[in-house]
Write a protein that holds these residues in place. Structure first.
Motif, short mmCIF file in Angstrom:
data_model
loop_
_atom_site.label_atom_id
_atom_site.label_comp_id
_atom_site.label_asym_id
_atom_site.label_seq_id
_atom_site.Cartn_x
_atom_site.Cartn_y
_atom_site.Cartn_z
N GLY A 1 0.81 -1.21 0.00
CA GLY A 1 0.00 0.00 0.00
C GLY A 1 0.84 1.26 0.00
O GLY A 1 2.05 1.23 0.24
N ILE A 2 0.16 2.36 -0.27
CA ILE A 2 0.78 3.68 -0.26
C ILE A 2 -0.07 4.57 0.64
O ILE A 2 -1.30 4.54 0.56
CB ILE A 2 0.86 4.26 -1.68
N THR A 3 0.59 5.32 1.50
CA THR A 3 -0.12 6.23 2.41
C THR A 3 0.45 7.63 2.23
O THR A 3 1.66 7.83 2.18
CB THR A 3 0.06 5.78 3.88
N ILE A 4 -0.46 8.58 2.16
CA ILE A 4 -0.07 9.99 2.03
C ILE A 4 -0.27 10.67 3.38
O ILE A 4 -1.32 10.54 4.01
CB ILE A 4 -0.92 10.69 0.95
N ASN A 5 0.76 11.37 3.82
CA ASN A 5 0.74 12.10 5.09
C ASN A 5 0.27 11.24 6.27
O ASN A 5 -0.71 11.58 6.94
CB ASN A 5 -0.13 13.36 4.97
N PRO A 6 0.98 10.14 6.54
CA PRO A 6 0.56 9.30 7.67
C PRO A 6 0.83 9.99 9.00
O PRO A 6 1.76 10.79 9.13
CB PRO A 6 1.46 8.07 7.52
N GLU A 7 0.02 9.68 9.96
CA GLU A 7 0.25 10.14 11.33
C GLU A 7 1.37 9.29 11.92
O GLU A 7 1.52 8.12 11.56
CB GLU A 7 -1.03 9.99 12.16
N PRO A 8 2.17 9.85 12.82
CA PRO A 8 3.29 9.08 13.39
C PRO A 8 2.87 7.73 13.97
O PRO A 8 3.58 6.73 13.80
CB PRO A 8 3.84 10.00 14.48
N GLU A 9 1.72 7.65 14.62
CA GLU A 9 1.27 6.38 15.20
C GLU A 9 0.93 5.35 14.13
O GLU A 9 0.95 4.15 14.39
CB GLU A 9 0.10 6.58 16.17
N GLU A 10 0.62 5.80 12.90
CA GLU A 10 0.34 4.87 11.81
C GLU A 10 1.60 4.13 11.34
O GLU A 10 1.51 3.08 10.73
CB GLU A 10 -0.27 5.60 10.61
N LEU A 11 2.76 4.68 11.63
CA LEU A 11 4.02 4.10 11.18
C LEU A 11 4.58 3.06 12.13
O LEU A 11 5.48 2.31 11.76
CB LEU A 11 5.06 5.21 10.97
N GLU A 12 4.02 3.00 13.32
CA GLU A 12 4.52 2.06 14.32
C GLU A 12 4.20 0.62 13.93
O GLU A 12 3.06 0.29 13.61
CB GLU A 12 3.91 2.37 15.69
N GLY A 13 5.22 -0.22 13.91
CA GLY A 13 5.03 -1.64 13.66
C GLY A 13 4.83 -2.04 12.21
O GLY A 13 4.47 -3.18 11.93
N ILE A 14 5.05 -1.13 11.26
CA ILE A 14 4.91 -1.49 9.85
C ILE A 14 6.25 -1.31 9.13
O ILE A 14 7.11 -0.55 9.57
CB ILE A 14 3.81 -0.67 9.12
N ASN A 15 6.40 -2.02 8.04
CA ASN A 15 7.56 -1.85 7.17
C ASN A 15 7.21 -0.81 6.12
O ASN A 15 6.17 -0.93 5.45
CB ASN A 15 7.93 -3.15 6.47
N TYR A 16 8.06 0.19 5.95
CA TYR A 16 7.78 1.21 4.93
C TYR A 16 9.07 1.87 4.47
O TYR A 16 10.10 1.81 5.13
CB TYR A 16 6.80 2.26 5.45
N VAL A 17 8.98 2.47 3.28
CA VAL A 17 10.03 3.33 2.75
C VAL A 17 9.38 4.64 2.34
O VAL A 17 8.19 4.67 2.01
CB VAL A 17 10.76 2.71 1.53
N GLU A 18 10.14 5.70 2.37
CA GLU A 18 9.59 6.98 1.93
C GLU A 18 9.56 7.01 0.41
O GLU A 18 10.47 6.53 -0.26
CB GLU A 18 10.43 8.13 2.47
N GLY A 19 8.49 7.55 -0.13
CA GLY A 19 8.31 7.65 -1.57
C GLY A 19 7.15 6.80 -2.05
O GLY A 19 6.57 6.02 -1.29
N ARG A 20 6.82 6.97 -3.32
CA ARG A 20 5.69 6.25 -3.93
C ARG A 20 6.26 5.24 -4.93
O ARG A 20 6.91 5.62 -5.89
CB ARG A 20 4.77 7.23 -4.65
N PHE A 21 6.00 3.96 -4.66
CA PHE A 21 6.51 2.89 -5.53
C PHE A 21 5.36 1.95 -5.88
O PHE A 21 4.68 1.44 -5.00
CB PHE A 21 7.65 2.14 -4.83
N ASN A 22 5.17 1.72 -7.16
CA ASN A 22 4.10 0.90 -7.68
C ASN A 22 4.43 -0.58 -7.49
O ASN A 22 5.53 -1.03 -7.82
CB ASN A 22 3.94 1.22 -9.17
N ALA A 23 3.48 -1.36 -7.00
CA ALA A 23 3.70 -2.79 -6.72
C ALA A 23 3.99 -3.61 -7.98
O ALA A 23 4.64 -4.64 -7.90
CB ALA A 23 2.49 -3.37 -5.99
N SER A 24 3.54 -3.17 -9.14
CA SER A 24 3.81 -3.94 -10.36
C SER A 24 5.18 -3.62 -10.94
O SER A 24 5.67 -4.35 -11.81
CB SER A 24 2.72 -3.70 -11.41
N ASP A 25 5.84 -2.56 -10.46
CA ASP A 25 7.14 -2.18 -11.00
C ASP A 25 8.29 -2.31 -10.00
O ASP A 25 9.45 -2.26 -10.39
CB ASP A 25 7.10 -0.73 -11.49
#
Length: 125
Positions: free
Chosen positions: A14-38
């Motif tokens: 998934g992609i999230t725009i402007n997440p709240e800090p608590e939304e980032l806890e316990g998930i794997n993420y990178v900054e930026g927008r990356f399409n799952a098919s590419d």
């Protein structure tokens, strides 16, 4: 800020725009927008998925369990999903030999995260 979320296998989920800090806890993420098919994520870094140029040696086969269609040019190893099966099979050597006992159109899909999504169809008569 835009983040791209991914699972433990590197699949983008998934992609999230402007997440709240608590939304980032316990998930794997990178900054930026990356399409799952590419892209997929490897060691926390976005990696561009590879193309697969595999082709069938014929367009139809006899559904007798003997006649064989060969899908060649696959990366080795790779995962394929055959028909409606949910569990992928591992193919090595870059070649998949397909036989059928049921007539109809068959779909073969790539199941690898490091490859761009792709599917092939073959007709069994």
């Amino acid at each position: 800020m835009v983040i791209t979320e991914y699972d433990s296998a590197g699949n983008i989920t998934g992609i999230t725009i402007n997440p709240e800090p608590e939304e980032l806890e316990g998930i794997n993420y990178v900054e930026g927008r990356f399409n799952a098919s590419d892209y997929y994520i490897q060691n926390g870094v976005p990696v561009e998925a590879e193309d697969c140029g595999a082709v069938w040696d014929k367009e139809t086969l006899v559904a007798d369990g003997v006649d064989t269609a060969v899908l060649s040019g696959l990366p080795s190893p790779c995962l394929l999903i055959v028909g409606r099966k949910r569990n992928p099979i591992t193919v090595t050597g870059g070649v998949y030999n397909f036989t059928a006992t049921n007539a109809g159109a068959w779909r073969i899909q790539l199941g690898d995260v490091h490859l761009r999504p792709h599917e092939w169809f073959i007709q069994a008569t």
